[in-house]
Design a protein around this motif. Structure first.
Motif, PDB file in Angstrom:
ATOM      1  N   ILE A  18       8.549  -5.166   8.625  1.00 52.45           N
ATOM      2  CA  ILE A  18       9.885  -4.772   8.503  1.00 52.45           C
ATOM      3  C   ILE A  18      10.228  -4.504   7.300  1.00 52.45           C
ATOM      4  CG2 ILE A  18      12.398  -5.747   9.118  1.00 52.45           C
ATOM      5  CD1 ILE A  18      10.973  -7.333  11.370  1.00 52.45           C
ATOM      6  N   TYR A  19       9.702  -5.727   6.408  1.00 57.03           N
ATOM      7  CA  TYR A  19       9.999  -5.231   4.860  1.00 57.03           C
ATOM      8  C   TYR A  19       9.407  -3.595   4.649  1.00 57.03           C
ATOM      9  CZ  TYR A  19      11.043 -10.370   4.451  1.00 57.03           C
ATOM     10  OH  TYR A  19      11.587 -11.380   4.444  1.00 57.03           O
ATOM     11  N   ALA A  20       8.278  -3.293   5.044  1.00 63.26           N
ATOM     12  CA  ALA A  20       7.904  -2.137   4.560  1.00 63.26           C
ATOM     13  C   ALA A  20       8.726  -0.918   4.717  1.00 63.26           C
ATOM     14  CB  ALA A  20       6.506  -1.910   5.265  1.00 63.26           C
ATOM     15  N   LEU A  21       9.265  -1.086   6.351  1.00 65.76           N
ATOM     16  CA  LEU A  21      10.349  -0.082   6.790  1.00 65.76           C
ATOM     17  C   LEU A  21      11.336  -0.255   6.006  1.00 65.76           C
ATOM     18  CD1 LEU A  21      10.493   2.007   9.111  1.00 65.76           C
ATOM     19  CD2 LEU A  21      11.387   0.248  10.675  1.00 65.76           C
ATOM     20  N   GLN A  56      26.261 -13.488  16.203  1.00 64.56           N
ATOM     21  CA  GLN A  56      26.848 -12.104  16.238  1.00 64.56           C
ATOM     22  C   GLN A  56      26.383 -10.999  15.508  1.00 64.56           C
ATOM     23  OE1 GLN A  56      30.245 -11.807  17.704  1.00 64.56           O
ATOM     24  NE2 GLN A  56      29.286 -13.369  18.847  1.00 64.56           N
ATOM     25  N   VAL A  57      25.141 -11.325  15.008  1.00 63.61           N
ATOM     26  CA  VAL A  57      24.253 -10.383  14.238  1.00 63.61           C
ATOM     27  C   VAL A  57      22.933  -9.990  14.943  1.00 63.61           C
ATOM     28  CG1 VAL A  57      23.367  -9.961  11.927  1.00 63.61           C
ATOM     29  CG2 VAL A  57      25.452 -11.183  12.336  1.00 63.61           C
ATOM     30  N   ALA A  58      22.665  -8.630  15.092  1.00 61.67           N
ATOM     31  CA  ALA A  58      21.273  -8.360  15.526  1.00 61.67           C
ATOM     32  C   ALA A  58      20.506  -7.105  14.815  1.00 61.67           C
ATOM     33  CB  ALA A  58      21.489  -8.058  17.173  1.00 61.67           C
ATOM     34  N   LEU A  59      19.423  -7.379  14.877  1.00 61.99           N
ATOM     35  CA  LEU A  59      18.481  -6.547  13.978  1.00 61.99           C
ATOM     36  C   LEU A  59      17.663  -5.688  15.350  1.00 61.99           C
ATOM     37  CD1 LEU A  59      17.193  -5.013  11.740  1.00 61.99           C
ATOM     38  CD2 LEU A  59      15.756  -6.802  11.565  1.00 61.99           C
ATOM     39  N   PHE A  60      17.877  -4.441  15.679  1.00 59.47           N
ATOM     40  CA  PHE A  60      17.454  -3.759  16.764  1.00 59.47           C
ATOM     41  C   PHE A  60      15.914  -3.113  15.904  1.00 59.47           C
ATOM     42  CE2 PHE A  60      21.421  -4.445  17.955  1.00 59.47           C
ATOM     43  CZ  PHE A  60      21.462  -4.904  19.250  1.00 59.47           C
ATOM     44  N   LEU A  61      14.809  -3.053  16.416  1.00 67.22           N
ATOM     45  CA  LEU A  61      13.711  -2.630  15.939  1.00 67.22           C
ATOM     46  C   LEU A  61      13.305  -1.387  17.128  1.00 67.22           C
ATOM     47  CD1 LEU A  61      11.651  -5.633  14.947  1.00 67.22           C
ATOM     48  CD2 LEU A  61      13.003  -4.169  13.407  1.00 67.22           C
ATOM     49  N   PRO A  68       7.215  -1.738  14.010  1.00 70.02           N
ATOM     50  CA  PRO A  68       8.525  -1.079  13.996  1.00 70.02           C
ATOM     51  C   PRO A  68       8.543   0.230  12.803  1.00 70.02           C
ATOM     52  CG  PRO A  68       8.223  -2.946  12.379  1.00 70.02           C
ATOM     53  CD  PRO A  68       6.884  -2.684  12.915  1.00 70.02           C
ATOM     54  N   ILE A  69       9.275   1.421  13.732  1.00 71.55           N
ATOM     55  CA  ILE A  69       9.306   2.783  12.869  1.00 71.55           C
ATOM     56  C   ILE A  69      10.618   2.965  12.694  1.00 71.55           C
ATOM     57  CG2 ILE A  69       6.870   3.367  13.584  1.00 71.55           C
ATOM     58  CD1 ILE A  69      10.001   4.853  15.473  1.00 71.55           C
ATOM     59  N   GLY A  70      11.490   2.021  13.024  1.00 72.98           N
ATOM     60  CA  GLY A  70      13.210   2.147  12.993  1.00 72.98           C
ATOM     61  C   GLY A  70      13.732   1.020  13.216  1.00 72.98           C
ATOM     62  N   PHE A  71      14.976   1.017  12.570  1.00 67.17           N
ATOM     63  CA  PHE A  71      15.752  -0.306  12.666  1.00 67.17           C
ATOM     64  C   PHE A  71      17.211  -0.016  13.067  1.00 67.17           C
ATOM     65  CE2 PHE A  71      15.228  -0.094   8.385  1.00 67.17           C
ATOM     66  CZ  PHE A  71      16.406  -0.396   7.816  1.00 67.17           C
ATOM     67  N   LEU A  72      18.018  -0.818  13.288  1.00 75.27           N
ATOM     68  CA  LEU A  72      19.606  -0.651  13.382  1.00 75.27           C
ATOM     69  C   LEU A  72      19.821  -2.181  13.422  1.00 75.27           C
ATOM     70  CD1 LEU A  72      21.820   1.373  15.577  1.00 75.27           C
ATOM     71  CD2 LEU A  72      22.357  -1.098  14.996  1.00 75.27           C
ATOM     72  N   LEU A  73      20.714  -2.608  11.898  1.00 78.79           N
ATOM     73  CA  LEU A  73      21.454  -3.718  11.804  1.00 78.79           C
ATOM     74  C   LEU A  73      22.852  -3.669  12.358  1.00 78.79           C
ATOM     75  CD1 LEU A  73      21.279  -6.538  10.662  1.00 78.79           C
ATOM     76  CD2 LEU A  73      21.689  -5.289   8.279  1.00 78.79           C
ATOM     77  N   ALA A  74      23.193  -4.679  13.318  1.00 75.62           N
ATOM     78  CA  ALA A  74      24.443  -4.519  13.815  1.00 75.62           C
ATOM     79  C   ALA A  74      25.305  -5.983  13.574  1.00 75.62           C
ATOM     80  CB  ALA A  74      24.448  -4.162  15.173  1.00 75.62           C
ATOM     81  N   ALA A  75      26.590  -5.900  13.582  1.00 73.39           N
ATOM     82  CA  ALA A  75      27.546  -7.099  13.510  1.00 73.39           C
ATOM     83  C   ALA A  75      28.434  -7.066  14.551  1.00 73.39           C
ATOM     84  CB  ALA A  75      27.895  -7.448  12.021  1.00 73.39           C
TER      85      ALA A  75
END
Length: 159
Positions: A18-21, A56-61, A68-75
């Motif tokens: 995840i850090y590398a991405l 109330q926060v999520a990290l979608f991979l 993981p080749i993509g992510f979306l961080l949401a609140a």
């Protein structure tokens, strides 16, 4: 056919991947903002999410072949914003998909985000993009998916 799936990040995921991405996202954005000025920003945000209360926060991979080749961080929060009248809103804070994997599968992150937002009781979802060439393309995509522009945000560095 290449297989992709979306997962919500948890302890079973390799933080180094995840850090590398996140590092790739910072290098590829090459624009104003936290990723460019502070490469540790996203890393620190990920640490906080992986180690804290994520109700109330999520990290979608976006996963491909176990990585993981993509992510979306949401609140998700109640907002006093006049346009949303104090309703619960889920906001995309940042999203990124590796260049080689952009396309319809990238939108599966948004699909997962919207489902999560509904589960959180959100009435609205908010997506954003930076003002650049990629943002111009995203504007068309967002509009085609039913998003409407409501505000333009301006950034000024003061320190």
């Amino acid at each position: 056919m290449q297989q992709y799936n979306v997962e919500i990040a948890g302890p079973e995921h390799n933080l180094d991947d995840i850090y590398a991405l996140a590092d790739e996202a910072g290098k590829n954005t090459g624009r104003q903002g936290s990723l460019n000025k502070d490469p540790e920003f996203l890393r620190n945000s990920l640490d906080a999410i992986m180690n804290g209360d994520t109700s109330q926060v999520a990290l979608f991979l976006l996963m491909h072949e176990g990585k993981p080749i993509g992510f979306l961080l949401a609140a998700c929060t109640n907002t006093p914003h006049i346009l949303m009248k104090g309703e619960t809103v889920a906001a995309e804070l940042i999203w990124y998909v590796s260049n080689d994997h952009r396309g319809r599968q990238a939108w599966s992150l948004v699909d997962a985000f919207e489902t999560w937002a509904q589960d959180q009781g959100a009435k609205y979802t908010v997506m954003a993009h930076l003002e650049d060439k990629i943002g111009e393309s995203l504007d068309k995509i967002y509009r085609s998916q039913g998003y409407v522009p409501v505000e333009r945000t301006y950034l000024r560095e003061i320190s």
